[in-house]
Design a protein around this motif. Structure first.
Motif, PDB file in Angstrom:
ATOM      1  N   ASP A   1      14.130   9.948   0.760  1.00 39.60           N
ATOM      2  CA  ASP A   1      14.812   9.027  -0.155  1.00 39.60           C
ATOM      3  C   ASP A   1      14.340   9.349  -1.568  1.00 39.60           C
ATOM      4  O   ASP A   1      13.257   8.934  -1.990  1.00 39.60           O
ATOM      5  CB  ASP A   1      14.467   7.584   0.227  1.00 39.60           C
ATOM      6  CG  ASP A   1      15.265   6.564  -0.574  1.00 39.60           C
ATOM      7  OD1 ASP A   1      15.749   6.914  -1.672  1.00 39.60           O
ATOM      8  OD2 ASP A   1      15.368   5.416  -0.124  1.00 39.60           O
ATOM      9  N   LEU A   2      15.142  10.086  -2.297  1.00 39.83           N
ATOM     10  CA  LEU A   2      14.731  10.586  -3.601  1.00 39.83           C
ATOM     11  C   LEU A   2      14.396   9.454  -4.569  1.00 39.83           C
ATOM     12  O   LEU A   2      13.416   9.527  -5.312  1.00 39.83           O
ATOM     13  CB  LEU A   2      15.824  11.491  -4.179  1.00 39.83           C
ATOM     14  CG  LEU A   2      15.502  12.154  -5.530  1.00 39.83           C
ATOM     15  CD1 LEU A   2      14.258  13.020  -5.408  1.00 39.83           C
ATOM     16  CD2 LEU A   2      16.693  12.992  -6.005  1.00 39.83           C
ATOM     17  N   THR A   3      15.234   8.412  -4.568  1.00 36.60           N
ATOM     18  CA  THR A   3      15.012   7.296  -5.496  1.00 36.60           C
ATOM     19  C   THR A   3      13.687   6.594  -5.217  1.00 36.60           C
ATOM     20  O   THR A   3      12.860   6.370  -6.118  1.00 36.60           O
ATOM     21  CB  THR A   3      16.176   6.295  -5.408  1.00 36.60           C
ATOM     22  OG1 THR A   3      17.398   6.956  -5.709  1.00 36.60           O
ATOM     23  CG2 THR A   3      15.967   5.140  -6.383  1.00 36.60           C
ATOM     24  N   MET A   4      13.471   6.222  -3.953  1.00 38.84           N
ATOM     25  CA  MET A   4      12.239   5.530  -3.582  1.00 38.84           C
ATOM     26  C   MET A   4      11.032   6.424  -3.781  1.00 38.84           C
ATOM     27  O   MET A   4       9.970   5.977  -4.236  1.00 38.84           O
ATOM     28  CB  MET A   4      12.326   5.059  -2.125  1.00 38.84           C
ATOM     29  CG  MET A   4      11.095   4.269  -1.676  1.00 38.84           C
ATOM     30  SD  MET A   4      10.869   2.730  -2.584  1.00 38.84           S
ATOM     31  CE  MET A   4      12.192   1.750  -1.866  1.00 38.84           C
TER      32      MET A   4
ATOM     33  N   ILE B   1       6.826  -2.154  -7.382  1.00 37.62           N
ATOM     34  CA  ILE B   1       6.100  -1.825  -6.156  1.00 37.62           C
ATOM     35  C   ILE B   1       6.854  -2.445  -4.991  1.00 37.62           C
ATOM     36  O   ILE B   1       7.064  -3.667  -4.956  1.00 37.62           O
ATOM     37  CB  ILE B   1       4.653  -2.346  -6.193  1.00 37.62           C
ATOM     38  CG1 ILE B   1       3.892  -1.698  -7.350  1.00 37.62           C
ATOM     39  CG2 ILE B   1       3.940  -2.084  -4.873  1.00 37.62           C
ATOM     40  CD1 ILE B   1       2.473  -2.213  -7.510  1.00 37.62           C
ATOM     41  N   PRO B   2       7.290  -1.653  -4.044  1.00 38.05           N
ATOM     42  CA  PRO B   2       8.023  -2.213  -2.901  1.00 38.05           C
ATOM     43  C   PRO B   2       7.101  -3.029  -1.996  1.00 38.05           C
ATOM     44  O   PRO B   2       5.990  -2.612  -1.680  1.00 38.05           O
ATOM     45  CB  PRO B   2       8.545  -0.966  -2.183  1.00 38.05           C
ATOM     46  CG  PRO B   2       7.574   0.105  -2.544  1.00 38.05           C
ATOM     47  CD  PRO B   2       7.129  -0.184  -3.955  1.00 38.05           C
TER      48      PRO B   2
ATOM     49  N   LEU C   1       3.604   1.051   3.030  1.00 40.52           N
ATOM     50  CA  LEU C   1       3.284   0.222   4.192  1.00 40.52           C
ATOM     51  C   LEU C   1       4.346  -0.858   4.375  1.00 40.52           C
ATOM     52  O   LEU C   1       4.705  -1.562   3.423  1.00 40.52           O
ATOM     53  CB  LEU C   1       1.908  -0.423   4.007  1.00 40.52           C
ATOM     54  CG  LEU C   1       1.230  -0.980   5.258  1.00 40.52           C
ATOM     55  CD1 LEU C   1       0.949   0.138   6.255  1.00 40.52           C
ATOM     56  CD2 LEU C   1      -0.077  -1.678   4.872  1.00 40.52           C
ATOM     57  N   THR C   2       4.877  -0.944   5.556  1.00 40.95           N
ATOM     58  CA  THR C   2       5.867  -1.976   5.868  1.00 40.95           C
ATOM     59  C   THR C   2       5.338  -2.874   6.981  1.00 40.95           C
ATOM     60  O   THR C   2       4.462  -2.494   7.752  1.00 40.95           O
ATOM     61  CB  THR C   2       7.188  -1.337   6.337  1.00 40.95           C
ATOM     62  OG1 THR C   2       6.953  -0.588   7.540  1.00 40.95           O
ATOM     63  CG2 THR C   2       7.750  -0.432   5.261  1.00 40.95           C
ATOM     64  N   ARG C   3       5.896  -4.040   7.049  1.00 40.46           N
ATOM     65  CA  ARG C   3       5.457  -5.001   8.057  1.00 40.46           C
ATOM     66  C   ARG C   3       6.623  -5.358   8.956  1.00 40.46           C
ATOM     67  O   ARG C   3       7.747  -5.572   8.483  1.00 40.46           O
ATOM     68  CB  ARG C   3       4.924  -6.282   7.392  1.00 40.46           C
ATOM     69  CG  ARG C   3       4.321  -7.272   8.370  1.00 40.46           C
ATOM     70  CD  ARG C   3       3.697  -8.452   7.638  1.00 40.46           C
ATOM     71  NE  ARG C   3       3.092  -9.386   8.576  1.00 40.46           N
ATOM     72  CZ  ARG C   3       2.497 -10.518   8.201  1.00 40.46           C
ATOM     73  NH1 ARG C   3       2.464 -10.848   6.915  1.00 40.46           N
ATOM     74  NH2 ARG C   3       1.966 -11.317   9.109  1.00 40.46           N
ATOM     75  N   ASN C   4       6.325  -5.423  10.237  1.00 38.99           N
ATOM     76  CA  ASN C   4       7.340  -5.843  11.212  1.00 38.99           C
ATOM     77  C   ASN C   4       6.733  -6.892  12.132  1.00 38.99           C
ATOM     78  O   ASN C   4       5.591  -7.343  11.912  1.00 38.99           O
ATOM     79  CB  ASN C   4       7.856  -4.638  12.008  1.00 38.99           C
ATOM     80  CG  ASN C   4       6.711  -3.821  12.587  1.00 38.99           C
ATOM     81  OD1 ASN C   4       5.812  -4.376  13.213  1.00 38.99           O
ATOM     82  ND2 ASN C   4       6.728  -2.501  12.369  1.00 38.99           N
TER      83      ASN C   4
ATOM     84  N   SER D   1       0.852  -1.183   0.000  1.00 39.89           N
ATOM     85  CA  SER D   1       0.000   0.000   0.000  1.00 39.89           C
ATOM     86  C   SER D   1       0.890   1.236   0.000  1.00 39.89           C
ATOM     87  O   SER D   1       1.929   1.263   0.675  1.00 39.89           O
ATOM     88  CB  SER D   1      -0.921   0.018   1.227  1.00 39.89           C
ATOM     89  OG  SER D   1      -1.858   1.063   1.136  1.00 39.89           O
ATOM     90  N   ILE D   2       0.503   2.241  -0.784  1.00 42.20           N
ATOM     91  CA  ILE D   2       1.297   3.465  -0.941  1.00 42.20           C
ATOM     92  C   ILE D   2       0.406   4.660  -0.645  1.00 42.20           C
ATOM     93  O   ILE D   2      -0.795   4.647  -0.943  1.00 42.20           O
ATOM     94  CB  ILE D   2       1.860   3.563  -2.367  1.00 42.20           C
ATOM     95  CG1 ILE D   2       2.791   2.378  -2.654  1.00 42.20           C
ATOM     96  CG2 ILE D   2       2.596   4.874  -2.591  1.00 42.20           C
ATOM     97  CD1 ILE D   2       3.182   2.268  -4.117  1.00 42.20           C
TER      98      ILE D   2
END
Length: 265
Positions: A231-234, A256-257, A216-219, A203-204
């Motif tokens: 982070d310019l690239t991302m 998509i990350p 959205l990241t998961r931990n 999700s972005i």
């Protein structure tokens, strides 16, 4: 003269005797008639008596036969009643056995429903930790299903079907992509922007002014938004992904990350 005088009394005597005889004869005839009348009346009464006696005998015979028939019917009816009583006792015993079985299975059914309600309710943490899209709705549905089943408002089959439908809804997320407008809490700010959901893995969020870009990241504790504005690239990659999703640029393959918890690496 003397001779005529003597003859006259004789004549008179004869006439008197004749009258007496005639009267006597008439009396005899009258008596005979009366006797015949009495005899006739007696014969008539005797005939009537015989007829009455015959009718009485016939009545008694009919009554006797009716009594015999009623007695036979009474015996037959009594036998039927005894047979019905035996059947009723069998039915009563079978009903008592059936009621016992029903109570047994009803108790088993109740225990099973309670156990199933507990199992369904135990799924709440699983949905709470699932991909954070309409999770509150899924959790609420699961809790309502468990509560209704525990209260006996729905059957176990219905509860299972409803629970599986909630699972299917979550599974269908993995086959769909969605873009929508909304707000996201970034630090202490409530930022307006656009969301992109790619299945149930990514999700972005991009703010309307383009300054805030997060994915959205998961931990190990669940999901959280990671800010890649520095982070310019991302940032460039995610903005490009959002443009393709919104149809603002020509369709093409984009990256998509997808974030996985460290335990999965």
């Amino acid at each position: 003269m003397h001779m005529k005088f003597s003859f006259l009394p004789k004549v008179l005597l004869c006439l008197g005797l004749s009258g007496v005889f005639a009267m006597a004869q008439e009396t005899v005839e009258s008596v005979r008639r009366q006797i015949k009348s009495v005899e006739a009346e007696t014969a008539r009464e005797k005939s009537m008596h015989e007829a009455e006696k015959k009718r009485h005998a016939e009545f008694v015979e009919v009554g006797r036969k009716k009594v015999q028939n009623l007695s036979a019917q009474n015996k037959s009816l009594k036998a039927e009643i005894d047979s019905l009583n035996v059947e009723l006792k069998k039915i009563s015993a079978a009903r008592a056995k059936t009621n016992g079985s029903i109570r047994y299975f009803e108790n088993r059914k109740t225990k099973y429903a309670d156990s199933l309600a507990t199992v369904i309710d135990s799924l709440v943490p699983f949905f709470e930790s699932d991909f954070p899209y309409r999770t509150d709705e899924a959790v609420k549905n699961i809790q309502e299903i468990a509560s209704m089943l525990h209260k006996g408002l729905i059957e176990t089959d219905d509860a299972l079907n409803r629970t599986m439908e909630v699972f299917y809804d979550r599974i269908r997320l993995g086959y769909t992509t969605e873009v929508w407008k909304g707000f996201l809490q970034v630090d202490a700010r409530n930022v307006a922007g656009t969301y992109l959901r790619y299945g149930a893995v990514a999700s972005i969020f991009v703010s309307n002014d383009g300054n805030d870009v997060l994915f959205l990241t998961r931990n190990g504790l669940g999901y959280s938004w990671k800010n890649v504005s520095e982070d310019l690239t991302m940032r460039t990659i995610l903005k490009d992904v959002m443009k393709v999703a919104e149809g603002k640029t020509a369709p093409r393959l984009v990256t998509i990350p997808v974030s996985f918890p460290k335990e999965a690496n």
